[in-house]
Design a protein around this motif. Sequence first.
Motif, PDB file in Angstrom:
ATOM      1  N   ASP A  45       0.820  -1.224   0.000  1.00 56.68           N
ATOM      2  CA  ASP A  45       0.000   0.000   0.000  1.00 56.68           C
ATOM      3  C   ASP A  45       0.849   1.267   0.000  1.00 56.68           C
ATOM      4  O   ASP A  45       0.315   2.368   0.083  1.00 56.68           O
ATOM      5  N   ASN A  68      -1.676   0.352   9.246  1.00 54.99           N
ATOM      6  CA  ASN A  68      -2.007  -0.925   8.611  1.00 54.99           C
ATOM      7  C   ASN A  68      -1.444  -2.078   9.464  1.00 54.99           C
ATOM      8  O   ASN A  68      -0.875  -1.861  10.538  1.00 54.99           O
ATOM      9  N   ALA A  89      -4.875   2.685  -2.732  1.00 52.62           N
ATOM     10  CA  ALA A  89      -4.062   3.101  -1.580  1.00 52.62           C
ATOM     11  C   ALA A  89      -2.752   3.722  -2.056  1.00 52.62           C
ATOM     12  O   ALA A  89      -2.325   4.768  -1.558  1.00 52.62           O
ATOM     13  N   TYR A 148      -3.455   8.663   1.657  1.00 43.39           N
ATOM     14  CA  TYR A 148      -3.841   7.328   2.149  1.00 43.39           C
ATOM     15  C   TYR A 148      -3.868   7.279   3.685  1.00 43.39           C
ATOM     16  O   TYR A 148      -2.856   7.499   4.339  1.00 43.39           O
ATOM     17  N   PRO A 208      -5.104   4.504   6.347  1.00 43.47           N
ATOM     18  CA  PRO A 208      -5.579   3.121   6.332  1.00 43.47           C
ATOM     19  C   PRO A 208      -6.980   2.927   6.912  1.00 43.47           C
ATOM     20  O   PRO A 208      -7.798   2.195   6.340  1.00 43.47           O
ATOM     21  N   HIS A 265      -9.530   4.315   4.492  1.00 46.28           N
ATOM     22  CA  HIS A 265      -9.467   3.642   3.200  1.00 46.28           C
ATOM     23  C   HIS A 265     -10.095   2.247   3.228  1.00 46.28           C
ATOM     24  O   HIS A 265     -10.952   1.920   2.405  1.00 46.28           O
TER      25      HIS A 265
END
Length: 519
Positions: free
Chosen positions: A45, A103, A362, A368, A370, A373
């Motif tokens: 990502d 993430n 992403a 971005y 996380p 998203h």
Amino acid sequence: MGCVHVVWFKRDLRIVDHAPLVEASCRGPVLPLYVVEPELWQQQDASARQWAFCREALVELRQALAALGMPLVVRRGEVVAVLARAHRHFGVAHLWSHEETGNGWTYARDRRVAAWARSQGIPWSERPQFGVVRPLPSREGWAGRWEARMASPILPAPVALEPLAAVDPGSIPSVAELGLADDGCVARQPSGRSNGLVQWHGFLTQSSQRYQRDLSNPARAVSSCSRLSAHLSWGTLSMREVIQDSRGRRDQLLAQGQPAWALALHRFEERLHWHCHFMQKLEDQPSLEFSELHPHTAGLRELSADRLAAWSLGCTGLPFVDACMRSLIATGWLNFRMRAMLLSVASYQLWLPWRDSGLHLARLFVDYEPGIHWSQCQMQSGTTGINTIRIYNPLKQALDHDPRGLFVRRWLPELAQVPAVHLHHPWTMDGETQRRCGCVLGRDYPSPIVDWSAAAALARDRLWALRRGAEFGTVADAIQRRHGSRRAGLPKTALARGRRGGVVGDGGVQQLCLDFNQR
DNA sequence: AGTGCAGTTGACTTT
DNA sequence: TAAAGTCAACTGCAC
């Protein structure tokens, strides 16, 4: 015994309203540290455009900290190894940072850091920077806590930092030095706190007046939206200062007899509330980055390399969709509605798994975040179980938000001479028209890769059939209790969400009205 | 002038 | 943050 307080900067690249920095600086000498983690930047990502934005912010952060007496120290490597070296060299008394809702990779890395700090007897204090509550026992009362955080005072930057002698600040690697391939973001927005503030004040004093009108228009949104998303993701501005400025400006506008303009800013503030609402979901359930919130929707889609590639490159044969994708590739930003449409087309008409389309987006998003998203990927794909299925009609979106085709012509030069009546659906041109306007389908621009309306109908039938299945609603109710917004009152049950429920065939009452908030 | 009718609009429901 | 369908109220127009 250690004496240095390490302030570990992550996605909070500022010195104003930075609780860890303020608290550390009250207690002793500070080592302001940013660790460039090669493994983080190799994740699926991550992308060059994100590092480029982060890097510019770091350059400015280094200057701001230097003005306080101690420039930002940048080291490249694995965080625990870097911290261990700092500990051997200085002796670390305390580790300070902001909480991060990242993430799966950053979550695992933070657990390694926590284990290391514990093993060394070093306390690690994390402070919130958004409305995300950690740990969250229940969603009840969440909005009130968000409000309390956003209304609390802004922390000014420390007046000065005690300099640490003989520390090499270290270089900040370029995109190429970090081994990241150029990803075609030729028109990225500028980074750094000073640019963020210029952008923000321009929005407050000028462009927010057009916010409501232009929000959904992909061409006009570029200059009528706040464009703060990347600054909030990388922390060059704090959400609290944005909220408080916005409220102050709103009062001023009301006093000046501009209620519509003030309302636009209110709508903007509401979106910042939703920003945290979605981040909270990933904070509470990190698995939603990888697997479907509602298990019945797992394994529904099929990955096709061809369909994914066509969508990813903006070559689906649907001009408005392709224009949105190509503009995103070039600028790293797209308005909310068109992001949702791109995902909707990938998940429904193209029947692609959201994880694959989500990774592509992403990487393209400079902003971005996380938590937002992956929550959005699941929501726009109908895999949460608690949100209604929303299938965007890309042709309707094109006619509503680009009626004159200016956006399409700008991003798809091969369609420059296509007559207006055919622009949004060039497959309606006969062969002669195609040759005359220099756009032959299959040669200059793709033929549609699927039958758009048939594909949407098929996807709709599949999803609704699944929702009618046994136990779908029971599972959805549990998800609603854990993740659902409480803004409208009680969590909705399957019945109130409109599932065809109740006792069937007894000739009696079929439904109970459980929704006390109606009327 | 009031009535009937086709077409339109908006609120609401279903998928 | 969707789209399509339903239904009732409304509008313009012919008689």
